[in-house]
Design an enzyme around this catalytic site. Structure first.
Site, PDB file in Angstrom:
ATOM      1  N   ASP A 111     -21.864  35.774  23.307  1.00  0.00           N
ATOM      2  CA  ASP A 111     -20.865  35.130  24.174  1.00  0.00           C
ATOM      3  C   ASP A 111     -19.540  34.792  23.491  1.00  0.00           C
ATOM      4  OD1 ASP A 111     -22.170  35.010  26.718  1.00  0.00           O
ATOM      5  OD2 ASP A 111     -23.559  33.573  25.855  1.00  0.00           O
ATOM      6  N   ASP A 176     -23.437  39.812  32.309  1.00  0.00           N
ATOM      7  CA  ASP A 176     -22.411  38.874  31.842  1.00  0.00           C
ATOM      8  C   ASP A 176     -21.654  39.400  30.617  1.00  0.00           C
ATOM      9  OD1 ASP A 176     -24.898  37.963  32.833  1.00  0.00           O
ATOM     10  OD2 ASP A 176     -24.480  35.891  32.342  1.00  0.00           O
TER      11      ASP A 176
HETATM   12  N1  GLY Z   1     -23.530  33.816  30.865  1.00  0.00           N
HETATM   13  C1  GLY Z   1     -24.363  32.894  31.492  1.00  0.00           C
HETATM   14  C2  GLY Z   1     -24.060  32.575  32.893  1.00  0.00           C
HETATM   15  O1  GLY Z   1     -23.274  33.175  33.593  1.00  0.00           O
HETATM   16  O2  GLY Z   1     -24.704  31.657  33.339  1.00  0.00           O
END
Ligand code: GLY
Length: 401
Positions: A111, A176
């Site tokens: 992330d 994501d």
């Molecule tokens: N990347 C985690 C979410 O969208 O909750």
């Protein structure tokens, strides 16, 4: 008598025409100033700058710097600077950005694109601060350590600890992850080293091939064999079911492929983003106000939660898509979402909600975490959408470089 009436009528018409129209961008900015100022004060009240993520049981919840949401508050403050020109917001944005300094070396999850591009990326764009480019390039190097060449993807999560270790995955990739690619393109732009952009393209191409269903909804998780590149399975982590359409996943998918088109100009990415938009807006479970339920296939609809964060992400992506296509329906839909999110149904009254702007987002229902609460990324994408809307309405490109 008749002429006095006509005169009064004329004055009334003029008064209506001259009365200040409520500008939805300004109205949101005025509201955000009050809310976010209280959140800035609370988060800077202790010995260290803390990162607010949500508001639960009457308390602001703060997260450590390595949490995936750690860059959004800094980014929100940068957007406030962009929307107001007021140095107050830049000063605090900078503080909230620079607490994330060590994240440029984080390699244990994917992330970092979100975390560093929302904070340092916006800071660099708006203030050209010395050293910020280096942070972005170092982060791209860290993210690249997660690239698995046989599968052609960036591994999202490690599988040796936490709940992820219980799923039997080898190389899980979540939709994501498309959101981390913008940072890689920027690193190539800053260094001239095409490695980063090539990783981004490879990841996007594998995602296009393996994450989508025939209706252009996406699976949340695709698990690869990193030795052979084969797909081992497709499932969900945060959605209702393996074959359901988790709302935020669809929002990341729309946004991610729109960004891919921005950086590559390759029509297949634009086409994919438009197919995702078709899925979203032709879906019978998309509510009239365009604020999705947390999963398009949740059998409890309409008696289940909305996810405001998804709506904000979709609105922001649609403004960019409008800029690329000139298709007015994208702007109309984005504007409609902004109207919905600006209403008391979703926007908190001033002085409430812990200082967050929006209510009613969902983190992860299967994990029982952050359900029907404010989330810092809902506020971030709302303000980003307002910046883009403002740019379009001034005749500029929605996304400022
Ligand atoms: N990347 C985690 C979410 O969208 O909750």
């Amino acid at each position: 008598m008749k002429s006095r009436f006509l005169c009064a009528l004329a004055l009334a018409v003029i008064a209506t025409q001259c009365a200040p129209r409520t500008d939805i961008i300004q109205d949101n900015v005025d509201n955000a100033k009050v809310q976010l100022k209280s959140l800035v004060e609370a988060s800077e009240a202790g010995d260290t700058v803390r990162i607010p993520s949500t508001f639960k049981d009457g308390e602001i919840v703060y997260v450590p710097t390595d949490d995936w949401v750690s860059g959004f508050f800094a980014g929100t403050l940068w957007y406030m600077y962009e929307l107001t020109g007021d140095e107050y917001w830049a000063e605090h944005a900078r503080k909230h950005t620079e607490v994330l300094d060590s994240i440029q070396y984080l390699t244990w999850h994917h992330d970092v694109g979100f975390m560093i591009y929302d904070s340092y990326g916006n800071g660099l764009r708006l203030k050209n601060i010395d050293g910020y480019k280096d942070v972005i390039v170092n982060t791209a190097k860290s993210l690249s350590t997660r690239f698995r060449p046989k599968a052609g993807v960036i591994q999202s999560w490690n599988v040796d600890r936490g709940w992820q270790a219980e799923r039997g995955w080898k190389c899980p990739v979540i939709i994501d992850n498309m959101m981390n690619l913008e940072l890689l393109f920027k690193a190539t732009e800053f260094t001239g080293d095409s490695t980063y952009a090539k990783i981004a393209v490879s990841h996007a191409d594998q995602t296009m091939k393996n994450h989508y269903r025939p209706d252009y909804s996406t699976y949340h998780v695709v698990d690869y064999d990193p030795e052979t590149g084969e797909v081992r399975g497709r499932c969900t982590a945060q959605g209702y079911a393996d074959d359901s359409a988790w709302a935020r996943g669809q929002a990341w998918s729309l946004y991610g492929f729109t960004v891919m088109y921005r950086f590559t100009g390759d029509a297949k990415y634009l086409e994919r983003a438009e197919k995702v938009a078709e899925f979203l807006f032709n879906n019978p479970n998309m509510p009239e106000d365009l604020v999705p339920y947390w999963d398009f296939d949740c059998p409890d609809i309409p008696d289940t939660y909305r996810d405001v964060s998804s709506a904000a992400i979709i609105a922001s992506a649609l403004y960019e898509l409008y800029g690329m296509t000139d298709n007015g329906s994208y702007k109309e839909k984005a504007d409609k979402i902004i109207v919905s999110l600006s209403s008391p149904a979703y926007r908190a009254a001033q002085g409430t909600n812990g200082g967050f702007i929006l209510m009613h987002s969902v983190g992860s229902i299967p994990h029982g975490s952050s359900i029907d609460v404010p989330l810092n990324y809902a506020d971030y994408y709302l303000l980003e959408a307002l910046v883009r809307k403002g740019n379009i309405e001034k005749g500029l490109a929605p996304v400022a470089e």
